[in-house]
Design a protein around this motif. Structure first.
Motif, PDB file in Angstrom:
ATOM      1  N   THR A  24       0.846  -1.196   0.000  1.00  0.00           N
ATOM      2  CA  THR A  24       0.000   0.000   0.000  1.00  0.00           C
ATOM      3  C   THR A  24       0.881   1.245   0.000  1.00  0.00           C
ATOM      4  O   THR A  24       2.072   1.184   0.330  1.00  0.00           O
ATOM      5  CB  THR A  24      -0.913   0.041   1.242  1.00  0.00           C
ATOM      6  N   GLU A  25       0.300   2.347  -0.381  1.00  0.00           N
ATOM      7  CA  GLU A  25       1.013   3.622  -0.327  1.00  0.00           C
ATOM      8  C   GLU A  25       0.019   4.733  -0.049  1.00  0.00           C
ATOM      9  O   GLU A  25      -1.143   4.666  -0.457  1.00  0.00           O
ATOM     10  CB  GLU A  25       1.756   3.892  -1.642  1.00  0.00           C
ATOM     11  N   GLU A  26       0.463   5.739   0.666  1.00  0.00           N
ATOM     12  CA  GLU A  26      -0.409   6.861   0.999  1.00  0.00           C
ATOM     13  C   GLU A  26      -0.537   7.791  -0.196  1.00  0.00           C
ATOM     14  O   GLU A  26       0.436   8.028  -0.920  1.00  0.00           O
ATOM     15  CB  GLU A  26       0.145   7.625   2.206  1.00  0.00           C
ATOM     16  N   LYS A  27      -1.718   8.302  -0.395  1.00  0.00           N
ATOM     17  CA  LYS A  27      -1.975   9.228  -1.496  1.00  0.00           C
ATOM     18  C   LYS A  27      -2.428  10.591  -0.989  1.00  0.00           C
ATOM     19  O   LYS A  27      -2.983  11.376  -1.748  1.00  0.00           O
ATOM     20  CB  LYS A  27      -3.054   8.630  -2.414  1.00  0.00           C
ATOM     21  N   ASP A  28      -2.233  10.813   0.294  1.00  0.00           N
ATOM     22  CA  ASP A  28      -2.683  12.087   0.862  1.00  0.00           C
ATOM     23  C   ASP A  28      -1.961  13.261   0.214  1.00  0.00           C
ATOM     24  O   ASP A  28      -0.807  13.147  -0.206  1.00  0.00           O
ATOM     25  CB  ASP A  28      -2.413  12.120   2.372  1.00  0.00           C
ATOM     26  N   VAL A  29      -2.639  14.388   0.128  1.00  0.00           N
ATOM     27  CA  VAL A  29      -2.016  15.614  -0.357  1.00  0.00           C
ATOM     28  C   VAL A  29      -1.095  16.132   0.746  1.00  0.00           C
ATOM     29  O   VAL A  29      -1.534  16.371   1.877  1.00  0.00           O
ATOM     30  CB  VAL A  29      -3.093  16.677  -0.683  1.00  0.00           C
ATOM     31  N   ARG A  30       0.187  16.242   0.413  1.00  0.00           N
ATOM     32  CA  ARG A  30       1.160  16.631   1.435  1.00  0.00           C
ATOM     33  C   ARG A  30       1.470  18.123   1.332  1.00  0.00           C
ATOM     34  O   ARG A  30       1.678  18.658   0.241  1.00  0.00           O
ATOM     35  CB  ARG A  30       2.462  15.823   1.277  1.00  0.00           C
ATOM     36  N   PHE A  31       1.527  18.776   2.455  1.00  0.00           N
ATOM     37  CA  PHE A  31       1.864  20.191   2.516  1.00  0.00           C
ATOM     38  C   PHE A  31       3.217  20.362   3.208  1.00  0.00           C
ATOM     39  O   PHE A  31       3.547  19.613   4.137  1.00  0.00           O
ATOM     40  CB  PHE A  31       0.802  20.974   3.298  1.00  0.00           C
ATOM     41  N   HIS A  32       3.977  21.333   2.739  1.00  0.00           N
ATOM     42  CA  HIS A  32       5.219  21.703   3.421  1.00  0.00           C
ATOM     43  C   HIS A  32       4.909  22.810   4.414  1.00  0.00           C
ATOM     44  O   HIS A  32       3.986  23.618   4.210  1.00  0.00           O
ATOM     45  CB  HIS A  32       6.258  22.203   2.403  1.00  0.00           C
ATOM     46  N   LEU A  33       5.662  22.854   5.463  1.00  0.00           N
ATOM     47  CA  LEU A  33       5.524  23.944   6.422  1.00  0.00           C
ATOM     48  C   LEU A  33       6.511  25.051   6.033  1.00  0.00           C
ATOM     49  O   LEU A  33       7.710  24.793   5.911  1.00  0.00           O
ATOM     50  CB  LEU A  33       5.799  23.453   7.846  1.00  0.00           C
ATOM     51  N   SER A 210     -11.402   9.014  -2.507  1.00  0.00           N
ATOM     52  CA  SER A 210     -11.417  10.047  -1.469  1.00  0.00           C
ATOM     53  C   SER A 210     -11.924  11.361  -2.072  1.00  0.00           C
ATOM     54  O   SER A 210     -11.190  12.055  -2.776  1.00  0.00           O
ATOM     55  CB  SER A 210     -10.010  10.247  -0.886  1.00  0.00           C
ATOM     56  N   GLU A 211     -13.179  11.670  -1.823  1.00  0.00           N
ATOM     57  CA  GLU A 211     -13.768  12.900  -2.365  1.00  0.00           C
ATOM     58  C   GLU A 211     -13.094  14.128  -1.762  1.00  0.00           C
ATOM     59  O   GLU A 211     -12.915  15.143  -2.435  1.00  0.00           O
ATOM     60  CB  GLU A 211     -15.270  12.917  -2.088  1.00  0.00           C
ATOM     61  N   HIS A 212     -12.738  14.047  -0.497  1.00  0.00           N
ATOM     62  CA  HIS A 212     -12.088  15.180   0.173  1.00  0.00           C
ATOM     63  C   HIS A 212     -10.720  15.472  -0.446  1.00  0.00           C
ATOM     64  O   HIS A 212     -10.360  16.628  -0.688  1.00  0.00           O
ATOM     65  CB  HIS A 212     -11.946  14.895   1.658  1.00  0.00           C
ATOM     66  N   ARG A 213      -9.936  14.398  -0.716  1.00  0.00           N
ATOM     67  CA  ARG A 213      -8.620  14.577  -1.316  1.00  0.00           C
ATOM     68  C   ARG A 213      -8.736  15.191  -2.707  1.00  0.00           C
ATOM     69  O   ARG A 213      -7.974  16.101  -3.068  1.00  0.00           O
ATOM     70  CB  ARG A 213      -7.913  13.222  -1.393  1.00  0.00           C
ATOM     71  N   GLU A 214      -9.713  14.701  -3.495  1.00  0.00           N
ATOM     72  CA  GLU A 214      -9.901  15.259  -4.832  1.00  0.00           C
ATOM     73  C   GLU A 214     -10.315  16.719  -4.762  1.00  0.00           C
ATOM     74  O   GLU A 214      -9.918  17.538  -5.587  1.00  0.00           O
ATOM     75  CB  GLU A 214     -10.957  14.437  -5.589  1.00  0.00           C
ATOM     76  N   ARG A 215     -11.114  17.075  -3.769  1.00  0.00           N
ATOM     77  CA  ARG A 215     -11.545  18.460  -3.600  1.00  0.00           C
ATOM     78  C   ARG A 215     -10.343  19.359  -3.282  1.00  0.00           C
ATOM     79  O   ARG A 215     -10.213  20.470  -3.812  1.00  0.00           O
ATOM     80  CB  ARG A 215     -12.586  18.541  -2.472  1.00  0.00           C
ATOM     81  N   ILE A 216      -9.445  18.854  -2.446  1.00  0.00           N
ATOM     82  CA  ILE A 216      -8.240  19.632  -2.108  1.00  0.00           C
ATOM     83  C   ILE A 216      -7.362  19.820  -3.336  1.00  0.00           C
ATOM     84  O   ILE A 216      -6.827  20.909  -3.581  1.00  0.00           O
ATOM     85  CB  ILE A 216      -7.450  18.924  -0.984  1.00  0.00           C
ATOM     86  N   ARG A 217      -7.207  18.746  -4.151  1.00  0.00           N
ATOM     87  CA  ARG A 217      -6.361  18.853  -5.340  1.00  0.00           C
ATOM     88  C   ARG A 217      -6.936  19.850  -6.342  1.00  0.00           C
ATOM     89  O   ARG A 217      -6.197  20.637  -6.950  1.00  0.00           O
ATOM     90  CB  ARG A 217      -6.220  17.475  -5.993  1.00  0.00           C
ATOM     91  N   ARG A 218      -8.255  19.816  -6.538  1.00  0.00           N
ATOM     92  CA  ARG A 218      -8.864  20.783  -7.464  1.00  0.00           C
ATOM     93  C   ARG A 218      -8.692  22.201  -6.945  1.00  0.00           C
ATOM     94  O   ARG A 218      -8.434  23.138  -7.700  1.00  0.00           O
ATOM     95  CB  ARG A 218     -10.355  20.458  -7.644  1.00  0.00           C
ATOM     96  N   PHE A 219      -8.801  22.338  -5.630  1.00  0.00           N
ATOM     97  CA  PHE A 219      -8.639  23.643  -4.992  1.00  0.00           C
ATOM     98  C   PHE A 219      -7.218  24.166  -5.223  1.00  0.00           C
ATOM     99  O   PHE A 219      -7.006  25.320  -5.603  1.00  0.00           O
ATOM    100  CB  PHE A 219      -8.930  23.494  -3.496  1.00  0.00           C
ATOM    101  N   ILE A 220      -6.218  23.283  -5.050  1.00  0.00           N
ATOM    102  CA  ILE A 220      -4.816  23.688  -5.225  1.00  0.00           C
ATOM    103  C   ILE A 220      -4.535  24.000  -6.692  1.00  0.00           C
ATOM    104  O   ILE A 220      -3.873  24.999  -7.014  1.00  0.00           O
ATOM    105  CB  ILE A 220      -3.873  22.579  -4.713  1.00  0.00           C
ATOM    106  N   ASP A 221      -5.043  23.154  -7.608  1.00  0.00           N
ATOM    107  CA  ASP A 221      -4.845  23.407  -9.040  1.00  0.00           C
ATOM    108  C   ASP A 221      -5.404  24.775  -9.427  1.00  0.00           C
ATOM    109  O   ASP A 221      -4.787  25.518 -10.197  1.00  0.00           O
ATOM    110  CB  ASP A 221      -5.523  22.315  -9.873  1.00  0.00           C
ATOM    111  N   VAL A 230     -13.554  28.666  -5.463  1.00  0.00           N
ATOM    112  CA  VAL A 230     -14.972  28.452  -5.150  1.00  0.00           C
ATOM    113  C   VAL A 230     -15.060  27.573  -3.920  1.00  0.00           C
ATOM    114  O   VAL A 230     -14.443  26.510  -3.865  1.00  0.00           O
ATOM    115  CB  VAL A 230     -15.692  27.778  -6.330  1.00  0.00           C
ATOM    116  N   GLU A 231     -15.772  28.027  -2.970  1.00  0.00           N
ATOM    117  CA  GLU A 231     -15.894  27.255  -1.735  1.00  0.00           C
ATOM    118  C   GLU A 231     -16.707  25.996  -1.984  1.00  0.00           C
ATOM    119  O   GLU A 231     -17.676  26.005  -2.750  1.00  0.00           O
ATOM    120  CB  GLU A 231     -16.559  28.094  -0.642  1.00  0.00           C
TER     121      GLU A 231
END
Length: 274
Positions: A24-33, A210-221, A230-231
């Protein structure tokens, strides 16, 4: 895929050389600090508060706190010396049915492949597990830590699940009242079962994203491309259930409507191909 461990499965007197791979591998959207002022990545330093200076990896040792503020130092060599004989072996000790193990025990999954001409013995174990519909319980040393693992047939090969020991699973007792003594009417129970039945379907993994992950990616794009943000629509808040029966009826109607909606395209395709 790169193997992360090499060893052998000990199946009675049968020795099966294997390689282990992460399944398995994680697909979470990773953020840098980043530093808020200049947007440079934050760096962390390992510092000794007593010496008031940064320390290098060579200066760091492992210590077990046996009393408040008091440590016993343990070296890597000492830990490796405590590993049992045959520490490069997955030592099968018993076999059980998968249904006898609660999913709460499973932690992480690895793939096992045969190594160094071990294909025949590997196939023998895989076929025997498949024929008996069992999985093997075994012990293995991974990174100086003994792990309880379960081996089972997955696809064309073998998968290994690391497992928790019973003492690592918390009791539910501190959760308090879980409604065991509350009476539910036969009609309510029937409707709840009817709702479950109406929502029951074969498990199709590709349907679950993961609908939440896809929402974050679209938001970042959108932000990268300088588009207006768009909220996301607010999810309906869970209100207090006033009437359990009415909530169940509404849920069943909603499930049936969703089923009709999903079935409509399939019927249309069947009509065109007939």
């Amino acid at each position: 895929m790169r193997s992360i461990w090499k060893g052998a499965i000990s199946f009675g007197l049968v020795h099966i050389p294997i390689k282990m791979f992460a399944a398995t591998e994680e697909k979470d959207v990773r953020f840098h600090l980043l530093h808020k002022e200049c947007h440079n990545p934050i760096q962390y330093q390992k510092r000794c508060p007593h010496c008031d200076r940064e320390v290098t990896p060579e200066e760091i040792v492992k210590g077990f706190e046996y009393d408040k503020g008091r440590y016993v130092i343990v070296t890597q060599e000492e830990l490796e010396g405590l590993a049992p004989e045959g520490s490069r072996a997955i030592d099968i000790q018993s076999f059980v049915a998968l249904k006898d193990i609660d999913p709460i025990f499973f932690v992480k999954t690895y793939y096992l492949s045969p190594d160094q001409h071990g294909q025949k013995a590997y196939a023998l174990l895989r076929n025997a597990l498949k024929e008996t519909d069992r999985l093997a319980l075994a012990r293995v040393i991974l990174r100086t830590k003994e792990a309880l693992v379960a081996l089972r047939v997955y696809g064309k090969g073998l998968a290994m699940h690391t497992m928790l020991y019973p003492e690592e699973i918390r009791s539910m007792e501190p959760l308090g009242d879980l409604g065991e003594g509350i009476e539910v009417s036969a009609k309510e129970q029937t409707m709840a079962v009817q709702l479950i039945e109406s929502l029951t379907e074969p498990f199709e993994p590709v349907k679950w994203q993961s609908e939440h992950r896809e929402r974050i990616r679209r938001f970042i794009d959108a932000k990268v491309q300088g588009q207006a943000i768009v909220e996301a629509p607010q999810a309906p808040t869970a209100g207090k259930v006033i009437d359990l029966m009415e909530a169940l009826k509404a849920s069943i109607q909603q499930a049936k409507a969703q089923q009709k909606k999903e079935e409509a395209p399939k019927k249309e395709r069947r009509r065109k191909t007939s």
